[in-house]
Write a protein that holds these residues in place. Sequence first.
Motif, PDB file in Angstrom:
ATOM      1  N   SER A 110       0.832  -1.195   0.000  1.00 33.05           N
ATOM      2  CA  SER A 110       0.000   0.000   0.000  1.00 33.05           C
ATOM      3  C   SER A 110       0.871   1.251   0.000  1.00 33.05           C
ATOM      4  CB  SER A 110      -0.935   0.011   1.214  1.00 33.05           C
ATOM      5  OG  SER A 110      -0.171   0.052   2.399  1.00 33.05           O
ATOM      6  N   MET A 111       0.283   2.312  -0.498  1.00 33.85           N
ATOM      7  CA  MET A 111       0.973   3.592  -0.538  1.00 33.85           C
ATOM      8  C   MET A 111      -0.068   4.690  -0.403  1.00 33.85           C
ATOM      9  SD  MET A 111       3.533   5.071  -3.503  1.00 33.85           S
ATOM     10  CE  MET A 111       2.248   5.519  -4.668  1.00 33.85           C
ATOM     11  N   ASP A 112       0.271   5.753   0.334  1.00 35.01           N
ATOM     12  CA  ASP A 112      -0.633   6.894   0.407  1.00 35.01           C
ATOM     13  C   ASP A 112      -0.645   7.591  -0.944  1.00 35.01           C
ATOM     14  OD1 ASP A 112      -0.784   6.143   3.008  1.00 35.01           O
ATOM     15  OD2 ASP A 112       0.379   7.832   3.799  1.00 35.01           O
ATOM     16  N   CYS A 113      -1.805   8.137  -1.296  1.00 33.78           N
ATOM     17  CA  CYS A 113      -1.920   8.770  -2.603  1.00 33.78           C
ATOM     18  C   CYS A 113      -1.110  10.066  -2.648  1.00 33.78           C
ATOM     19  CB  CYS A 113      -3.388   9.062  -2.908  1.00 33.78           C
ATOM     20  SG  CYS A 113      -3.597   9.904  -4.488  1.00 33.78           S
ATOM     21  N   CYS A 116      -4.076  13.049  -3.527  1.00 36.78           N
ATOM     22  CA  CYS A 116      -5.108  13.431  -2.551  1.00 36.78           C
ATOM     23  C   CYS A 116      -4.718  13.057  -1.129  1.00 36.78           C
ATOM     24  CB  CYS A 116      -6.458  12.831  -2.924  1.00 36.78           C
ATOM     25  SG  CYS A 116      -6.562  11.055  -2.619  1.00 36.78           S
ATOM     26  N   GLN A 117      -3.559  12.427  -0.966  1.00 34.08           N
ATOM     27  CA  GLN A 117      -3.032  12.059   0.348  1.00 34.08           C
ATOM     28  C   GLN A 117      -3.859  10.999   1.052  1.00 34.08           C
ATOM     29  OE1 GLN A 117      -0.093  13.457   0.952  1.00 34.08           O
ATOM     30  NE2 GLN A 117      -0.335  14.817  -0.796  1.00 34.08           N
ATOM     31  N   ALA A 118      -4.776  10.354   0.361  1.00 30.01           N
ATOM     32  CA  ALA A 118      -5.574   9.311   1.001  1.00 30.01           C
ATOM     33  C   ALA A 118      -4.660   8.241   1.572  1.00 30.01           C
ATOM     34  CB  ALA A 118      -6.550   8.695   0.003  1.00 30.01           C
ATOM     35  N   LYS A 119      -4.930   7.857   2.816  1.00 26.32           N
ATOM     36  CA  LYS A 119      -4.154   6.783   3.426  1.00 26.32           C
ATOM     37  C   LYS A 119      -4.388   5.509   2.630  1.00 26.32           C
ATOM     38  CE  LYS A 119      -2.068   8.522   7.014  1.00 26.32           C
ATOM     39  NZ  LYS A 119      -0.667   8.728   6.644  1.00 26.32           N
ATOM     40  N   LYS A 120      -3.331   4.869   2.244  1.00 31.53           N
ATOM     41  CA  LYS A 120      -3.434   3.636   1.462  1.00 31.53           C
ATOM     42  C   LYS A 120      -4.344   3.802   0.241  1.00 31.53           C
ATOM     43  CE  LYS A 120      -2.375   0.512   5.229  1.00 31.53           C
ATOM     44  NZ  LYS A 120      -2.623  -0.812   5.779  1.00 31.53           N
ATOM     45  N   GLY A 121      -4.247   4.941  -0.390  1.00 28.18           N
ATOM     46  CA  GLY A 121      -5.038   5.168  -1.600  1.00 28.18           C
ATOM     47  C   GLY A 121      -4.717   4.144  -2.672  1.00 28.18           C
ATOM     48  N   GLU A 123      -3.513   0.331  -3.212  1.00 31.78           N
ATOM     49  CA  GLU A 123      -3.294  -0.967  -2.592  1.00 31.78           C
ATOM     50  C   GLU A 123      -3.166  -2.029  -3.669  1.00 31.78           C
ATOM     51  OE1 GLU A 123      -6.647  -0.906   0.374  1.00 31.78           O
ATOM     52  OE2 GLU A 123      -5.078  -1.753   1.631  1.00 31.78           O
ATOM     53  N   CYS A 147      -6.107   5.319  -7.728  1.00 30.13           N
ATOM     54  CA  CYS A 147      -6.344   5.646  -6.323  1.00 30.13           C
ATOM     55  C   CYS A 147      -7.792   5.323  -5.975  1.00 30.13           C
ATOM     56  CB  CYS A 147      -6.063   7.125  -6.092  1.00 30.13           C
ATOM     57  SG  CYS A 147      -6.500   7.688  -4.435  1.00 30.13           S
TER      58      CYS A 147
END
Length: 163
Positions: A110-113, A116-121, A123, A147
């Motif tokens: 997983s990686m944050d976007c 948009c900085q979404a947590k685990k945007g 996966e 994302c």
Amino acid sequence: MVLQASHYEILGLEAKCDISEVKRAYREKLLSSHPDKNQDRKQSPQIGDGVSIEKIKQAYRVLSEPEKRKRYDLLLAESYKKHGFHNTGEGLDSFSLDDFDYSTDSEDFSMDCPRCQAKKGFELTEDMLEQNAIESPNGGYLIVVQCSACSLWLQVTYDVVED
Ligand SMILES: [Zn+2]
């Protein structure tokens, strides 16, 4: 190469949306495409322009039924592969799977976007990698993912590590 708008694009949905989002988007699109509600079109510029009520209904019929949706997702993945998606490799930011965090609990990456900085945007499961990745022209493999919270697409490259 221009791909036809996907059912998701027609309804303005993200690929990971759930059924309640599908229903809501369907109702909204249907209302805003109604000829008597032309003023609403201005607020939703993504519709109009060739998106007929028939297309909206068709998109809903597929996305609202889990089995149909699953098959459609596979088809969509195939067509993205064939067409290289509308801009695979060009214009898409490229990340390495090394930029992702690997969780041993859920066994996914997983990686944050970055947009948009979404947590685990972003996966990626090992199944997704196995099923959807294609060979990269630069060696290794690549997969194109979206994302879950915004419309950003990224290409993610990786090399296969032999166990
Ligand atoms: Zn995002």
